[in-house]
Design an enzyme around this catalytic site. Structure first.
Site, PDB file in Angstrom:
ATOM      1  N   HIS A 107       0.899  -0.815   0.085  1.00  0.00           N
ATOM      2  CA  HIS A 107      -0.001  -0.449   0.184  1.00  0.00           C
ATOM      3  C   HIS A 107       0.670   1.822  -0.005  1.00  0.00           C
ATOM      4  CE1 HIS A 107      -4.568  -1.604   0.149  1.00  0.00           C
ATOM      5  NE2 HIS A 107      -3.585  -2.347   1.696  1.00  0.00           N
ATOM      6  N   ASP A 151      -6.986  -2.990  -1.963  1.00  0.00           N
ATOM      7  CA  ASP A 151      -8.049  -3.875  -0.755  1.00  0.00           C
ATOM      8  C   ASP A 151      -9.554  -3.496  -1.791  1.00  0.00           C
ATOM      9  OD1 ASP A 151      -6.271  -4.595   0.680  1.00  0.00           O
ATOM     10  OD2 ASP A 151      -7.023  -2.259   2.180  1.00  0.00           O
ATOM     11  N   GLU A 211      -6.447 -12.480   3.834  1.00  0.00           N
ATOM     12  CA  GLU A 211      -7.519 -11.631   3.580  1.00  0.00           C
ATOM     13  C   GLU A 211      -7.955 -11.018   2.007  1.00  0.00           C
ATOM     14  OE1 GLU A 211      -5.371  -8.576   6.206  1.00  0.00           O
ATOM     15  OE2 GLU A 211      -5.220  -7.177   4.152  1.00  0.00           O
ATOM     16  N   HIS A 236      -7.283  -8.339  -0.885  1.00  0.00           N
ATOM     17  CA  HIS A 236      -6.554  -7.746  -0.698  1.00  0.00           C
ATOM     18  C   HIS A 236      -5.259  -8.148  -1.600  1.00  0.00           C
ATOM     19  CE1 HIS A 236      -2.129  -5.666   0.571  1.00  0.00           C
ATOM     20  NE2 HIS A 236      -1.999  -6.515  -0.009  1.00  0.00           N
TER      21      HIS A 236
END
Length: 241
Positions: free
Chosen positions: A150, A157, A215, A218
């Site tokens: 990120h 995401d 996740e 992600h």
């Protein structure tokens, strides 16, 4: 002989001055933080890297990807920290390579009557530091000693929405769910949820993104080390575009 020695000494002095000047200039490009990481903190510094590699340009996703939907959680208090970590932004950014790939994902999903909703993309490094103080678990938060995709502008995401109803497809958990049920390997879920997760995963991977095991939302480009860590305010990126 003395003239030769003097010329040599002058040459050495000139070389030292040149090296010191170069080192000083490079030092202005990034900031060495307390973890020993180089972090770009201004558009001026960022532009120098873009001049060498145009793929590092930060792209406004709202402008670049028609119809993309945003639910930027960290620009609100509706996130796991219960704090607003970003200003009240209405768009976000990715590096050009990642943004181009994401646009291809959107186009493919649109053919199926589906689209993308973005929860987060570029995240300033300082925000990662704040998150780590709350969740010191690398399964769910990036250790600031390493930084994250990120922070480099290559991670996103997201989820899939139905273009007609604008509703999110069922994924079994919400965004930022820190339980095993959010893991890709967790299969004790309804078949439709598993199919929805698989659709997101296969489509993202088709265009070069890699999933994070813990996740379902992600995804990141795999070549993180090719991109510098950034701690540039959203206001600065918006002003630059």
């Amino acid at each position: 002989m003395n003239k030769i020695v003097q010329r040599f000494q002058l040459y050495i002095i000139c070389m030292i001055v040149f090296l010191l000047t170069t080192l000083h200039a490079n030092a202005q490009d990034t900031v060495l933080n307390k973890y020993g990481l180089w972090v770009i903190t201004s558009n001026v510094q960022l532009q120098k890297t873009i001049n060498k590699s145009p793929a590092k340009k930060m792209i406004d996703l709202k402008a670049a990807i028609p119809g993309i939907v945003f639910d930027l959680r960290y620009a609100t208090v509706n996130n796991f920290t219960h704090k607003q970590l970003y200003p009240a932004i209405t768009t976000t950014f990715l590096r050009k390579t990642a943004a181009t790939a994401l646009a291809s994902v959107q186009k493919e999903l649109n053919k199926k009557g589906l689209g993308l909703k973005i929860f987060d993309a570029y995240r300033p490094y300082s925000a990662t530091e704040k998150m780590w103080e709350l969740v010191k678990d690398e399964r769910y938060a990036a250790d600031p000693k390493k930084g994250s995709g990120h922070n480099r502008g290559i991670a996103v995401d997201l989820t899939i929405i139905d273009l007609v109803t604008k509703k999110e497809l069922a994924m079994g958990t919400g965004f930022d769910n820190f339980t095993d049920s959010a893991h890709h390997a967790f299969t004790a879920l309804p078949i439709q949820v598993l199919q929805n997760r698989l659709l997101l995963k296969t489509t993202m991977e088709r265009y070069g993104f890699k999933a994070l095991d813990t996740e379902w939302w992600h995804y990141s480009l795999p070549n993180a080390k090719d991109y510098e860590l950034l701690d540039i305010d959203f206001a600065e990126l918006i002003k630059k575009k």
